[in-house]
Design a protein around this motif. Sequence first.
Motif: not given
Length: 90
Positions: A31-46
């Motif tokens: 969950p702390n890797s760059y790819e996982a954080r990027k994927k989560r941010a894209m999902k949670d993006r407004k």
Amino acid sequence: MSRSKKKRSNANQLIFEDETGPNKAERFANPNSYEARKKRAMKDRKKNRSVYQKELDKQEAANAGDNQGRPKGGRLADKIRKMNAEKKAD
């Protein structure tokens, strides 16, 4: 006379053949890797709402305010209204 440009040498380059990084599935699992954080941010993006959806939300907010039956305000607003009513009564 022009100067020649410096070229990068491979003398200081380190090559590790036996160490390969984690594959993509393993990177997403962490969950702390760059790819996982990027994927989560894209999902949670407004997400941008359509004009139609914005109008529906405005109408719902207006209807909710009308159905409430009393004006907006809290305890302080009620206190001020009470004081103003007392002033008018005197």
